[in-house]
Design an enzyme around this catalytic site. Sequence first.
Site, PDB file in Angstrom:
ATOM      1  N   LEU A  32       0.815  -1.219   0.000  1.00  0.00           N
ATOM      2  CA  LEU A  32       0.000   0.000   0.000  1.00  0.00           C
ATOM      3  C   LEU A  32       0.852   1.275   0.000  1.00  0.00           C
ATOM      4  CD1 LEU A  32      -2.969  -1.044   2.349  1.00  0.00           C
ATOM      5  CD2 LEU A  32      -2.790  -1.262  -0.132  1.00  0.00           C
ATOM      6  N   GLY A  35      -0.570   1.979  -3.509  1.00  0.00           N
ATOM      7  CA  GLY A  35      -1.902   1.437  -3.819  1.00  0.00           C
ATOM      8  C   GLY A  35      -2.927   1.814  -2.769  1.00  0.00           C
ATOM      9  N   THR A 116       7.657  -2.905 -19.874  1.00  0.00           N
ATOM     10  CA  THR A 116       7.335  -1.547 -20.329  1.00  0.00           C
ATOM     11  C   THR A 116       7.957  -1.223 -21.681  1.00  0.00           C
ATOM     12  OG1 THR A 116       7.826   0.778 -19.873  1.00  0.00           O
ATOM     13  CG2 THR A 116       9.283  -0.803 -18.876  1.00  0.00           C
ATOM     14  N   TYR A 140      14.708   3.016 -14.882  1.00  0.00           N
ATOM     15  CA  TYR A 140      13.436   2.285 -14.774  1.00  0.00           C
ATOM     16  C   TYR A 140      13.338   1.224 -15.873  1.00  0.00           C
ATOM     17  CZ  TYR A 140       8.465   1.486 -15.683  1.00  0.00           C
ATOM     18  OH  TYR A 140       7.251   0.909 -15.957  1.00  0.00           O
TER      19      TYR A 140
HETATM   20  N1  LIG Z   1       1.111   3.020 -15.764  1.00  0.00           N
HETATM   21  C1  LIG Z   1       1.695   2.770 -16.911  1.00  0.00           C
HETATM   22  O1  LIG Z   1       1.438   3.441 -17.941  1.00  0.00           O
HETATM   23  C2  LIG Z   1       2.695   1.659 -17.037  1.00  0.00           C
HETATM   24  C3  LIG Z   1       3.345   1.455 -18.261  1.00  0.00           C
HETATM   25  C4  LIG Z   1       4.277   0.432 -18.383  1.00  0.00           C
HETATM   26  C5  LIG Z   1       4.503  -0.431 -17.311  1.00  0.00           C
HETATM   27  N2  LIG Z   1       3.883  -0.239 -16.120  1.00  0.00           N
HETATM   28  C6  LIG Z   1       4.155  -1.171 -15.016  1.00  0.00           C
HETATM   29  O2  LIG Z   1       2.922  -1.670 -14.534  1.00  0.00           O
HETATM   30  C7  LIG Z   1       2.998  -1.933 -13.129  1.00  0.00           C
HETATM   31  C8  LIG Z   1       1.860  -1.235 -12.414  1.00  0.00           C
HETATM   32  O3  LIG Z   1       1.875   0.142 -12.713  1.00  0.00           O
HETATM   33  P1  LIG Z   1       0.810   1.121 -12.045  1.00  0.00           P
HETATM   34  O4  LIG Z   1       0.756   2.331 -12.893  1.00  0.00           O
HETATM   35  O5  LIG Z   1      -0.425   0.377 -11.732  1.00  0.00           O
HETATM   36  O6  LIG Z   1       1.592   1.488 -10.705  1.00  0.00           O
HETATM   37  P2  LIG Z   1       1.029   1.700  -9.223  1.00  0.00           P
HETATM   38  O7  LIG Z   1       2.099   2.428  -8.491  1.00  0.00           O
HETATM   39  O8  LIG Z   1      -0.336   2.267  -9.253  1.00  0.00           O
HETATM   40  O9  LIG Z   1       0.944   0.211  -8.667  1.00  0.00           O
HETATM   41  C9  LIG Z   1       2.023  -0.477  -8.103  1.00  0.00           C
HETATM   42  C10 LIG Z   1       1.545  -1.160  -6.838  1.00  0.00           C
HETATM   43  O10 LIG Z   1       2.619  -1.903  -6.271  1.00  0.00           O
HETATM   44  C11 LIG Z   1       2.652  -1.680  -4.871  1.00  0.00           C
HETATM   45  N3  LIG Z   1       4.038  -1.884  -4.439  1.00  0.00           N
HETATM   46  C12 LIG Z   1       5.128  -1.159  -4.794  1.00  0.00           C
HETATM   47  N4  LIG Z   1       6.230  -1.651  -4.208  1.00  0.00           N
HETATM   48  C13 LIG Z   1       5.829  -2.718  -3.455  1.00  0.00           C
HETATM   49  C14 LIG Z   1       6.497  -3.634  -2.608  1.00  0.00           C
HETATM   50  N5  LIG Z   1       7.828  -3.580  -2.409  1.00  0.00           N
HETATM   51  N6  LIG Z   1       5.779  -4.625  -2.016  1.00  0.00           N
HETATM   52  C15 LIG Z   1       4.444  -4.704  -2.200  1.00  0.00           C
HETATM   53  N7  LIG Z   1       3.742  -3.837  -2.986  1.00  0.00           N
HETATM   54  C16 LIG Z   1       4.436  -2.863  -3.600  1.00  0.00           C
HETATM   55  C17 LIG Z   1       2.142  -0.264  -4.688  1.00  0.00           C
HETATM   56  O11 LIG Z   1       1.632  -0.033  -3.383  1.00  0.00           O
HETATM   57  C18 LIG Z   1       1.072  -0.177  -5.763  1.00  0.00           C
HETATM   58  O12 LIG Z   1      -0.182  -0.596  -5.265  1.00  0.00           O
HETATM   59  C19 LIG Z   1       4.383  -1.491 -12.712  1.00  0.00           C
HETATM   60  O13 LIG Z   1       5.204  -2.635 -12.676  1.00  0.00           O
HETATM   61  C20 LIG Z   1       4.813  -0.541 -13.812  1.00  0.00           C
HETATM   62  O14 LIG Z   1       6.209  -0.516 -13.942  1.00  0.00           O
HETATM   63  C21 LIG Z   1       2.987   0.789 -15.955  1.00  0.00           C
HETATM   64  O1  LIG Z   2       2.548  17.146 -17.081  1.00  0.00           O
HETATM   65  C1  LIG Z   2       2.837  16.472 -18.074  1.00  0.00           C
HETATM   66  C2  LIG Z   2       2.938  15.050 -18.034  1.00  0.00           C
HETATM   67  C3  LIG Z   2       3.296  14.390 -19.193  1.00  0.00           C
HETATM   68  N1  LIG Z   2       3.539  15.067 -20.346  1.00  0.00           N
HETATM   69  C4  LIG Z   2       3.910  14.331 -21.566  1.00  0.00           C
HETATM   70  O2  LIG Z   2       2.895  13.408 -21.849  1.00  0.00           O
HETATM   71  C5  LIG Z   2       3.426  12.213 -22.407  1.00  0.00           C
HETATM   72  C6  LIG Z   2       2.985  11.032 -21.577  1.00  0.00           C
HETATM   73  O3  LIG Z   2       3.601  11.126 -20.301  1.00  0.00           O
HETATM   74  P1  LIG Z   2       3.223  10.188 -19.059  1.00  0.00           P
HETATM   75  O4  LIG Z   2       1.752  10.117 -18.923  1.00  0.00           O
HETATM   76  O5  LIG Z   2       4.022  10.649 -17.898  1.00  0.00           O
HETATM   77  O6  LIG Z   2       3.712   8.744 -19.529  1.00  0.00           O
HETATM   78  P2  LIG Z   2       5.141   8.259 -20.055  1.00  0.00           P
HETATM   79  O7  LIG Z   2       6.236   9.107 -19.553  1.00  0.00           O
HETATM   80  O8  LIG Z   2       5.035   8.097 -21.548  1.00  0.00           O
HETATM   81  O9  LIG Z   2       5.316   6.854 -19.325  1.00  0.00           O
HETATM   82  C7  LIG Z   2       4.280   5.861 -19.234  1.00  0.00           C
HETATM   83  O10 LIG Z   2       4.368   4.980 -20.313  1.00  0.00           O
HETATM   84  C8  LIG Z   2       5.607   4.285 -20.415  1.00  0.00           C
HETATM   85  C9  LIG Z   2       5.522   3.371 -21.602  1.00  0.00           C
HETATM   86  O11 LIG Z   2       5.307   4.092 -22.801  1.00  0.00           O
HETATM   87  C10 LIG Z   2       5.848   3.471 -19.144  1.00  0.00           C
HETATM   88  O12 LIG Z   2       7.099   2.882 -19.207  1.00  0.00           O
HETATM   89  C11 LIG Z   2       5.760   4.340 -17.908  1.00  0.00           C
HETATM   90  O13 LIG Z   2       5.812   3.515 -16.752  1.00  0.00           O
HETATM   91  C12 LIG Z   2       4.459   5.091 -17.923  1.00  0.00           C
HETATM   92  O14 LIG Z   2       4.412   5.989 -16.828  1.00  0.00           O
HETATM   93  C13 LIG Z   2       4.946  12.387 -22.394  1.00  0.00           C
HETATM   94  O15 LIG Z   2       5.333  12.829 -23.666  1.00  0.00           O
HETATM   95  C14 LIG Z   2       5.179  13.524 -21.402  1.00  0.00           C
HETATM   96  O16 LIG Z   2       6.295  14.316 -21.722  1.00  0.00           O
HETATM   97  C15 LIG Z   2       3.434  16.455 -20.397  1.00  0.00           C
HETATM   98  O17 LIG Z   2       3.667  17.069 -21.423  1.00  0.00           O
HETATM   99  N2  LIG Z   2       3.088  17.110 -19.256  1.00  0.00           N
END
Ligand SMILES: NC(=O)c1ccc[n+]([C@@H]2O[C@H](COP(=O)([O-])OP(=O)(O)OC[C@H]3O[C@@H](n4cnc5c(N)ncnc54)[C@H](O)[C@@H]3O)[C@@H](O)[C@H]2O)c1
Ligand SMILES: O=c1ccn([C@@H]2O[C@H](COP(=O)(O)OP(=O)(O)O[C@H]3O[C@H](CO)[C@@H](O)[C@H](O)[C@H]3O)[C@@H](O)[C@H]2O)c(=O)[nH]1
Length: 327
Positions: A32, A35, A116, A140
């Site tokens: 958490l 989360g 990712t 990352y």
């Molecule tokens: N959001 C995106 O666009 C995106 C894109 C590419 C990959 N990912 C990957 O998807 C996954 C989930 O992303 P999200 O956006 O839902 O992130 P999020 O931060 O909302 O979810 C991650 C969850 O993991 C839990 N957590 C973190 N470290 C922990 C630990 N040591 N032990 C137990 N729980 C732990 C957090 O409390 C959280 O609930 C991540 O692995 C992220 O790298 C996300």
């Molecule tokens: O205040 C803001 C926030 C974002 N951006 C732009 O919006 C786009 C999307 O940004 P964001 O929503 O932060 O996502 P990303 O940086 O593209 O990363 C996401 O998508 C990746 C895969 O494409 C994953 O690896 C990451 O975990 C996930 O956070 C990017 O060009 C940013 O530069 C802005 O211009 N202003």
Amino acid sequence: MILVTGGAGYIGSHIVRQLCLKNEKVLVVDNLSKGHKKAVDIRAKLIVGDFGDENLLLEIFKKYDIKAVIHMAAQSLVGESMSQPEKYFEENISKTLSLLKVMLKANVKKMVFSSTAAVYGEPEKWPITEDFPQKPTNVYGYSKLVIEQCLEWYRQIHGFNYVSLRYFNAAGADPSGDIGEDHNPETHLIPLIFKVILGEQEELTVFGTDYPTPDGTCIRDYIHVNDLAEAHILALNKLNKDESGVYNLGNQKGFSVKEIIKVAEEVTGVKVKVRYGQRRPGDPAVLVASSEKIQKELNFTPKFGDIKTIVQTAWEWHKNNPRGYDR
Ligand SMILES: NC(=O)c1ccc[n+]([C@@H]2O[C@H](COP(=O)([O-])OP(=O)(O)OC[C@H]3O[C@@H](n4cnc5c(N)ncnc54)[C@H](O)[C@@H]3O)[C@@H](O)[C@H]2O)c1
Ligand SMILES: O=c1ccn([C@@H]2O[C@H](COP(=O)(O)OP(=O)(O)O[C@H]3O[C@H](CO)[C@@H](O)[C@H](O)[C@H]3O)[C@@H](O)[C@H]2O)c(=O)[nH]1
């Protein structure tokens, strides 16, 4: 039973919901830190703890009949990974190796891994296929690539099966309106646009207007979080056939930052106050997936592929839950 690490997070909570709807038994391990307890479907069991705690994991694998692990828990802020790399080595690499060690001990050899698009770094062309060079430009992306590679060695040496899903930009929310994106601090584009629209933030800073793209802003491939969730279920089916694979997960369509702002304005009817700022370090100009492999091999068909639908579902969540789960 399926163990989901990070199941209380944004994407994890949507996966847990989909699994529960399919009558799977789900156990969530989440500390958490990012989360929310309320995000976890009541049909799932939540254990609040660290997925890197080997003693806790050993207990869990002893007590529950775990068939496979969906490993979502991670640190995932690109910018932070470049100022605190050690946090990413520890949380994303070391702790995942601990998890794998315990899984081997418990003879549970199936994992769906959240990878990712950041593993590709700055690709020279697009759409990006899975065989593109993997040259991450941030810690990352590197941390995720290391685990992908470890999983492949585990497959070859220990007969482990894994599916690594390289997500592009996760967006949107479950249409029920019960769960959605609630990060603190928020760094993602779509929720930040809504913060401005809802008056919680004065303006949106667009990071860079001099990229080599038609309107000068970065282009990304946005995929609905429920489509992502569905892909995890298909990945589990693949694991059940004792097969492994690496797949991109996107919609094969790119939208610039300016285009996303425009869609949000259309959906909400509100003009977004924008400030044009500097590039954000580590941001590639264009990230657009080819998802042909997952479509062909796993029969993946996105249901929420339309960008307006993605933004609309996100808006419903933010409008009804302006303070996220803290309501
Ligand atoms: N959001 C995106 O666009 C995106 C894109 C590419 C990959 N990912 C990957 O998807 C996954 C989930 O992303 P999200 O956006 O839902 O992130 P999020 O931060 O909302 O979810 C991650 C969850 O993991 C839990 N957590 C973190 N470290 C922990 C630990 N040591 N032990 C137990 N729980 C732990 C957090 O409390 C959280 O609930 C991540 O692995 C992220 O790298 C996300
Ligand atoms: O205040 C803001 C926030 C974002 N951006 C732009 O919006 C786009 C999307 O940004 P964001 O929503 O932060 O996502 P990303 O940086 O593209 O990363 C996401 O998508 C990746 C895969 O494409 C994953 O690896 C990451 O975990 C996930 O956070 C990017 O060009 C940013 O530069 C802005 O211009 N202003």
